[in-house]
Design an enzyme around this catalytic site. Structure first.
Site, PDB file in Angstrom:
ATOM      1  N   ARG A   1       0.861  -1.177   0.000  1.00 20.68           N
ATOM      2  CA  ARG A   1       0.000   0.000   0.000  1.00 20.68           C
ATOM      3  C   ARG A   1       0.896   1.225   0.000  1.00 20.68           C
ATOM      4  O   ARG A   1       1.474   1.560   1.038  1.00 20.68           O
ATOM      5  CB  ARG A   1      -0.897   0.025   1.240  1.00 20.68           C
ATOM      6  CG  ARG A   1      -1.921  -1.084   1.304  1.00 20.68           C
ATOM      7  CD  ARG A   1      -2.946  -0.825   2.387  1.00 20.68           C
ATOM      8  NE  ARG A   1      -2.341  -0.779   3.718  1.00 20.68           N
ATOM      9  CZ  ARG A   1      -3.031  -0.569   4.843  1.00 20.68           C
ATOM     10  NH1 ARG A   1      -4.335  -0.348   4.787  1.00 20.68           N
ATOM     11  NH2 ARG A   1      -2.441  -0.562   6.012  1.00 20.68           N
TER      12      ARG A   1
ATOM     13  N   ASP B   1       1.570   5.240  -0.083  1.00 20.92           N
ATOM     14  CA  ASP B   1       0.837   6.373   0.459  1.00 20.92           C
ATOM     15  C   ASP B   1       0.666   7.474  -0.575  1.00 20.92           C
ATOM     16  O   ASP B   1       1.250   7.440  -1.664  1.00 20.92           O
ATOM     17  CB  ASP B   1       1.564   6.925   1.691  1.00 20.92           C
ATOM     18  CG  ASP B   1       1.546   5.943   2.850  1.00 20.92           C
ATOM     19  OD1 ASP B   1       0.553   5.220   2.995  1.00 20.92           O
ATOM     20  OD2 ASP B   1       2.535   5.906   3.609  1.00 20.92           O
TER      21      ASP B   1
ATOM     22  N   TYR C   1      13.116   0.023  -1.999  1.00 19.60           N
ATOM     23  CA  TYR C   1      12.683   1.397  -2.232  1.00 19.60           C
ATOM     24  C   TYR C   1      13.897   2.274  -2.551  1.00 19.60           C
ATOM     25  O   TYR C   1      15.013   1.997  -2.101  1.00 19.60           O
ATOM     26  CB  TYR C   1      11.998   1.968  -0.993  1.00 19.60           C
ATOM     27  CG  TYR C   1      10.579   1.499  -0.770  1.00 19.60           C
ATOM     28  CD1 TYR C   1       9.497   2.225  -1.272  1.00 19.60           C
ATOM     29  CD2 TYR C   1      10.312   0.343  -0.041  1.00 19.60           C
ATOM     30  CE1 TYR C   1       8.195   1.817  -1.056  1.00 19.60           C
ATOM     31  CE2 TYR C   1       9.001  -0.085   0.177  1.00 19.60           C
ATOM     32  CZ  TYR C   1       7.956   0.663  -0.338  1.00 19.60           C
ATOM     33  OH  TYR C   1       6.661   0.249  -0.130  1.00 19.60           O
TER      34      TYR C   1
ATOM     35  N   ARG D   1      10.555   6.668   4.834  1.00 16.24           N
ATOM     36  CA  ARG D   1      10.572   8.124   4.943  1.00 16.24           C
ATOM     37  C   ARG D   1      11.143   8.575   6.285  1.00 16.24           C
ATOM     38  O   ARG D   1      11.820   9.616   6.367  1.00 16.24           O
ATOM     39  CB  ARG D   1       9.158   8.669   4.732  1.00 16.24           C
ATOM     40  CG  ARG D   1       8.664   8.487   3.297  1.00 16.24           C
ATOM     41  CD  ARG D   1       7.161   8.697   3.174  1.00 16.24           C
ATOM     42  NE  ARG D   1       6.767  10.040   3.573  1.00 16.24           N
ATOM     43  CZ  ARG D   1       5.499  10.422   3.703  1.00 16.24           C
ATOM     44  NH1 ARG D   1       4.509   9.564   3.476  1.00 16.24           N
ATOM     45  NH2 ARG D   1       5.217  11.657   4.075  1.00 16.24           N
TER      46      ARG D   1
END
Length: 251
Positions: free
Chosen positions: A50, A52, A110, A198
């Protein structure tokens, strides 16, 4: 009945993440609509993750049980015909019926992009974090090295109404490199917590600012408190880069 796996890519700037939202447009909603037009009805989609609001995906995987006997290469062309320009199907293949894009996933990678120069680049607005102070990559890589391994990443998770569950994740790669004025932080793990990457980036920027030392990262991990880590970096610089499955799945 067939189980098909789509490998897609999307620009997340105009979407409120992957998952369907009540009052906002999500990537899943648009993808389901395209599938409905191709197949006659939209199947239940199983997503690898999922993402964001504002997060991008260079590779995102979706599996679905379909009843139509349309060859995979034709599914790719048909889906791309109905999808908007900011979402593309890269490939499609058949997988075992018990395959699940999320639960069969072995890990993800990522990349976070930082535009590191005093002058902003208007063409990177929404696609990279503009950070104009100098970055010492040798220092930051010493800090990032402490992310590698199996750790409880509670300090690197935004706590919300979701069940906390097991907060241990195994990071296999965490390093920064520079390509001209662009600094890229690449991190791979068997899984990620909410906002984990993040917050990792925000903590590295705290190190860059001298508010933390590289040697304090283990202490941040051990505290298991969100307040111990740095701020959550903006979503615009984050890209889901790769999704890992057993070799025989992706071909």
């Amino acid at each position: 009945m067939r189980n098909v796996l789509f490998r897609i890519s999307y620009d997340g700037s105009g979407y409120h993440g992957w998952q369907v939202q009540k009052n906002a447009v999500a990537v899943q909603e648009v993808f389901q609509q395209a599938m409905g037009r191709v197949l006659g009805k939209a199947p239940d989609l199983k997503a690898c993750s999922r993402t964001d609001t504002g997060v991008h995906a260079l590779q995102f995987c979706v599996s679905a049980i379909v009843e139509r006997d349309i060859p995979c290469e034709r599914l790719v062309a048909a889906m791309n015909h109905f999808l908007p320009p900011d979402i593309a199907v890269l490939s499609c293949c058949e997988v075992p019926l018990d395959f699940h894009a999320r639960y069969s996933c072995r890990g993800k990678e990522y990349v976070y992009k930082i535009w590191n120069t005093p002058v902003r680049n208007p063409f990177l607005n929404g696609y990279a974090l503009h950070y104009w102070y100098p970055l010492d990559l040798e220092k930051l890589n010493r800090a990032a090295a402490h992310y590698v391994g199996a750790h409880d990443f509670t300090s690197f998770c935004t706590l919300d109404s979701r069940d906390r569950g097991d907060m241990v994740r195994t990071v296999t790669k965490a390093q920064l490199h520079r390509e001209g004025d662009m600094v890229l932080f690449t991190v791979a793990a068997d899984g990620f917590l909410y906002n984990m990457v993040r917050i990792m980036v925000g903590t590295l920027l705290r190190v860059a600012q001298g508010k933390l030392t590289p040697e304090q990262i283990p202490e941040v991990l051990e505290k298991r408190e969100r307040s111990a880590a740095g701020p959550t970096a903006p979503a615009c610089g984050l890209y889901l880069n790769r999704v890992f499955y057993d070799e025989d799945v992706m071909g």
